[in-house]
Design an enzyme around this catalytic site. Structure first.
Site, mmCIF file in Angstrom:
data_model
loop_
_atom_site.group_PDB
_atom_site.id
_atom_site.type_symbol
_atom_site.label_atom_id
_atom_site.label_comp_id
_atom_site.label_asym_id
_atom_site.label_seq_id
_atom_site.Cartn_x
_atom_site.Cartn_y
_atom_site.Cartn_z
ATOM 1 N N CYS A 91 0.833 -1.195 0.000
ATOM 2 C CA CYS A 91 0.000 0.000 0.000
ATOM 3 C C CYS A 91 0.876 1.256 0.000
ATOM 4 O O CYS A 91 1.534 1.531 -0.987
ATOM 5 C CB CYS A 91 -0.988 -0.050 1.167
ATOM 6 S SG CYS A 91 -2.387 1.074 0.971
ATOM 7 N N HIS A 140 -3.420 -5.723 1.136
ATOM 8 C CA HIS A 140 -2.724 -5.946 2.409
ATOM 9 C C HIS A 140 -2.694 -7.422 2.800
ATOM 10 O O HIS A 140 -3.597 -7.902 3.494
ATOM 11 C CB HIS A 140 -3.448 -5.184 3.521
ATOM 12 C CG HIS A 140 -3.307 -3.703 3.440
ATOM 13 N ND1 HIS A 140 -2.319 -3.003 4.108
ATOM 14 C CD2 HIS A 140 -4.023 -2.786 2.761
ATOM 15 C CE1 HIS A 140 -2.438 -1.714 3.842
ATOM 16 N NE2 HIS A 140 -3.465 -1.548 3.035
ATOM 17 N N GLU A 175 -0.915 -8.674 5.081
ATOM 18 C CA GLU A 175 -0.765 -8.753 6.547
ATOM 19 C C GLU A 175 -2.111 -8.615 7.263
ATOM 20 O O GLU A 175 -2.190 -8.850 8.463
ATOM 21 C CB GLU A 175 0.240 -7.696 7.031
ATOM 22 C CG GLU A 175 -0.303 -6.284 7.223
ATOM 23 C CD GLU A 175 -0.550 -5.528 5.936
ATOM 24 O OE1 GLU A 175 -0.464 -6.118 4.844
ATOM 25 O OE2 GLU A 175 -0.839 -4.309 6.020
#
Lengths: 81, 222
Positions: free
Chosen positions: B86, B194, B196
């Site tokens: 990002c 994302h 994560e």
């Protein structure tokens, strides 16, 4: 002390959704004659340099190193007393 | 396996990235401040998501010129793996470690939510737990994710198999539906979604966990 004015615009062909939104709003207000609206930015600062050429060189370097992204933007530099 | 997360002012996914790396590597990552230059020897560096410097000037522009990014660029040149997620992707393009740029979303709105992506060849090379052609879902949350590059650059990325992920339903207008790309050497990956944030069913999915585990497994085996 001189003044530097940097004008940064999106390159031709780079999509400018903000310009498009502004164009839509202008059209909504009756300004249908405005087309191809592009939004850019202006950065102004005072610059300490021996002469205009030196000021321009430094401003050019600032544009290359930080102020503009050559992938998507063009810039122009104006130096005034 | 040692890893690091670079923390910029207004990073906001740094701790999420740290948890994902800790889970995948078994070690707590180093949290490195952008204003420092020193970074211990690590195998993997993550530039996390967020809004470094409030997205002033251009997203990622100021962060890309921070002292720690000198170190990151040196390490990337030596082959250390770098992932920019990002805002981290924006920082990598601003730094010139990845080609192209990330513009304002074509629809002008901040887009947020899980997105399906096709795994492309570069992602399968980067994290062999993923297979080219399969679909994975990671969350997105960005305002400037509209990937763009000159036509010859895009053609080259495609010809060299350097697209990593492609959106199934393009949320931001990005060229060729690109969600992520790798550098020429293949050790630097940037992506808008994302991984994560997809490391547990509680969070809505585990495709991100598969990504990190596959990456770390391949690095350990190398």
């Amino acid at each position: 002390m001189m003044k530097a004015k940097i004008e940064i615009t999106l390159k031709n062909g780079v999509l400018d959704p903000q310009g498009k939104a502004i164009e839509g709003a202008l059209s909504g207000l009756g300004f249908q004659e405005a087309s191809n609206v592009r939004q850019g930015k202006v950065i102004e600062f005072e610059i300490d340099a021996v002469d205009e050429a030196a000021a321009r060189d430094r401003a050019e370097e600032m544009c290359r190193k930080l102020l503009a992204n050559p992938v998507m933007e063009n810039y122009s530099i104006a130096i005034s007393a | 396996m040692k890893s690091a997360v670079i923390v910029f002012p207004a990073s906001n996914c740094d701790r999420d990235a740290a948890v994902a790396l800790r889970d995948a590597t078994g070690n707590q990552p180093v949290m490195a401040w952008h204003g420092d230059r020193d970074l211990p020897d690590v195998d993997l560096i993550v530039l996390p998501g967020g809004f470094s410097y409030g997205d002033y000037l251009r997203s990622g522009a100021m962060a890309a010129r921070s002292p720690m990014m000198e170190t990151v660029a040196d390490r990337a040149a030596k082959g250390v793996r770098v992932i920019g997620i990002c805002n981290g992707f924006q920082i990598l393009t601003e730094r010139g470690l990845l080609p192209g740029a990330l513009l304002r979303n074509a629809g002008l709105e901040f887009v947020c939510g899980p997105v399906a992506m096709r795994v492309e060849a570069a992602a399968a090379r980067f994290a062999p737990s993923l297979t080219a052609g399969e679909y994975v879902t990671f969350p997105i949350a960005h305002h400037d994710g509209n990937y763009t590059a000159e036509k010859d650059v895009l053609d080259r990325l495609e010809a060299e198999g350097r697209v990593a992920f492609r959106y199934v339903a393009n949320p931001n207008g990005s060229a060729n539906d690109i969600a992520g790309v790798v550098n020429e050497a293949g050790n630097v990956l940037g992506l808008m979604p994302h991984p994560e944030r997809a490391i547990s069913q509680v969070l809505g999915g585990v495709d991100g966990r598969r990504f990190f585990e596959g990456l770390v497994g391949a690095m350990a085996a190398a």
